[in-house]
Enzyme design. Structure first.
Site, short mmCIF file in Angstrom:
data_model
loop_
_atom_site.label_atom_id
_atom_site.label_comp_id
_atom_site.label_asym_id
_atom_site.label_seq_id
_atom_site.Cartn_x
_atom_site.Cartn_y
_atom_site.Cartn_z
N HIS A 106 0.85 -1.20 0.00
CA HIS A 106 0.00 0.00 0.00
C HIS A 106 0.88 1.24 0.00
O HIS A 106 1.83 1.33 0.78
CB HIS A 106 -0.90 0.00 1.24
CG HIS A 106 -1.68 1.26 1.38
ND1 HIS A 106 -2.40 1.81 0.34
CD2 HIS A 106 -1.86 2.10 2.44
CE1 HIS A 106 -2.97 2.93 0.75
NE2 HIS A 106 -2.66 3.13 2.01
N HIS A 108 0.76 5.80 -1.02
CA HIS A 108 0.05 7.00 -1.50
C HIS A 108 0.94 7.65 -2.56
O HIS A 108 1.10 8.87 -2.58
CB HIS A 108 -0.19 7.99 -0.36
CG HIS A 108 -0.96 7.42 0.79
ND1 HIS A 108 -0.88 7.94 2.06
CD2 HIS A 108 -1.85 6.39 0.86
CE1 HIS A 108 -1.67 7.23 2.87
NE2 HIS A 108 -2.26 6.30 2.17
N ASP A 131 1.85 -4.83 -20.90
CA ASP A 131 2.73 -5.88 -20.37
C ASP A 131 2.38 -6.22 -18.93
O ASP A 131 2.14 -7.37 -18.57
CB ASP A 131 4.18 -5.38 -20.34
CG ASP A 131 4.82 -5.29 -21.71
OD1 ASP A 131 4.28 -5.88 -22.67
OD2 ASP A 131 5.87 -4.63 -21.82
N HIS A 171 -7.80 7.86 -2.02
CA HIS A 171 -6.91 7.34 -0.98
C HIS A 171 -5.53 7.02 -1.53
O HIS A 171 -4.58 7.76 -1.30
CB HIS A 171 -7.58 6.11 -0.34
CG HIS A 171 -6.77 5.50 0.75
ND1 HIS A 171 -7.19 4.43 1.51
CD2 HIS A 171 -5.52 5.77 1.19
CE1 HIS A 171 -6.26 4.11 2.38
NE2 HIS A 171 -5.24 4.90 2.21
N TYR A 225 8.32 -13.57 -21.72
CA TYR A 225 9.30 -12.69 -21.09
C TYR A 225 9.36 -12.92 -19.59
O TYR A 225 10.43 -12.98 -19.00
CB TYR A 225 8.95 -11.23 -21.40
CG TYR A 225 9.85 -10.24 -20.72
CD1 TYR A 225 11.11 -9.99 -21.25
CD2 TYR A 225 9.46 -9.58 -19.57
CE1 TYR A 225 11.96 -9.08 -20.62
CE2 TYR A 225 10.30 -8.68 -18.95
CZ TYR A 225 11.54 -8.43 -19.47
OH TYR A 225 12.37 -7.55 -18.86
#
Ligand SMILES: [Zn+2]
Length: 236
Positions: A106, A108, A131, A171, A225
């Site tokens: 997580h 910001h 991709d 958020h 890849y």
């Protein structure tokens, strides 16, 4: 602290993950995804119902493998000198509902969070997005911290979606991966494409790639890849 203790059999995996999760937090700083104490990485201890996550309130420079916190998949503290990150409940919800997920991140990070502030998905307009994300990066619902709302929003938005990243409305970013390193990579790439597509839009209209091209890019990168790069990339 819970009366539950970590078994001797699980101990090596816990210690290995403490070191990995701690080291990956330095990547969030290195790539400019976090400010002050915001942002966190977690990992599922393989074969257990435990997770390792950043402690709450410690600065990035203070983080050590020993300061990482172990909780169960309800977010309850099992082992650690500090309280777990205040986002632990959201991470735990994802692990409970996505057995395939071994890492959650997580942040910001500023460009991606700017898209989240507008509640706008990042259109799949460049090959790097095809991709890595195989689609637009979607927007999840607005949800306040505490309770299961954020976790539920992440799981619901990413269900059946190729993208390992979701922009939680107003958020920030949550990413998932087969392990914590994959989730960190998704967070780094999410910010990178958020910035590029933002710049592109300052110059004019941005066109989403044709679906057939997105499908071809995603298929090649994930199946051809991806295997080669996994073999040659170093492990963190
Ligand atoms: Zn947050």
């Amino acid at each position: 602290m819970s009366s539950r203790t970590i078994s001797t059999a699980d101990r090596p995996a816990v210690e290995e993950l403490r070191a990995k999760v701690c080291a990956l937090h330095a990547e969030l700083l290195r790539w400019g995804l976090v400010t002050w104490t915001s942002g966190n990485v977690s990992g599922r201890v393989p074969g257990t119902d435990l997770l390792v996550i950043k402690p709450s309130g410690l600065s990035y420079e203070e983080l050590t493998p020993e300061s990482m916190v172990v909780t169960d998949l309800e977010g309850k503290l099992i082992e650690g000198d500090y309280a777990p990150s205040s986002d632990t409940g959201s991470h735990a919800y994802v692990y409970r509902h996505r057995p395939d997920v071994g890492g959650v991140v997580h942040t910001h990070s500023p460009y991606a969070t700017a898209w989240a502030a507008r509640g706008e998905a990042i259109p799949c307009a460049i090959t790097a997005m095809g991709d890595e994300f195989g689609d637009d990066i979607p927007v999840g619902p607005f949800a306040l911290i505490g309770g299961d709302d954020i976790g539920r929003g992440i799981v619901a938005t990413l269900e059946g979606h190729r993208s390992p990243a979701v922009l939680m409305r107003s958020h920030g970013v949550f990413t998932i991966g087969k392990d914590p390193r994959a989730a960190v990579k998704a967070a780094v790439m999410c910010e990178d494409v958020a910035r590029t597509v933002h710049f592109a839009r300052q110059l004019g209209q941005v066109e989403r790639l044709a679906q057939e091209h997105i499908d071809a890019l995603y298929d090649r990168y994930q199946n051809v890849y991806g295997q080669r790069s996994a073999a040659v990339e170093g492990e963190i």
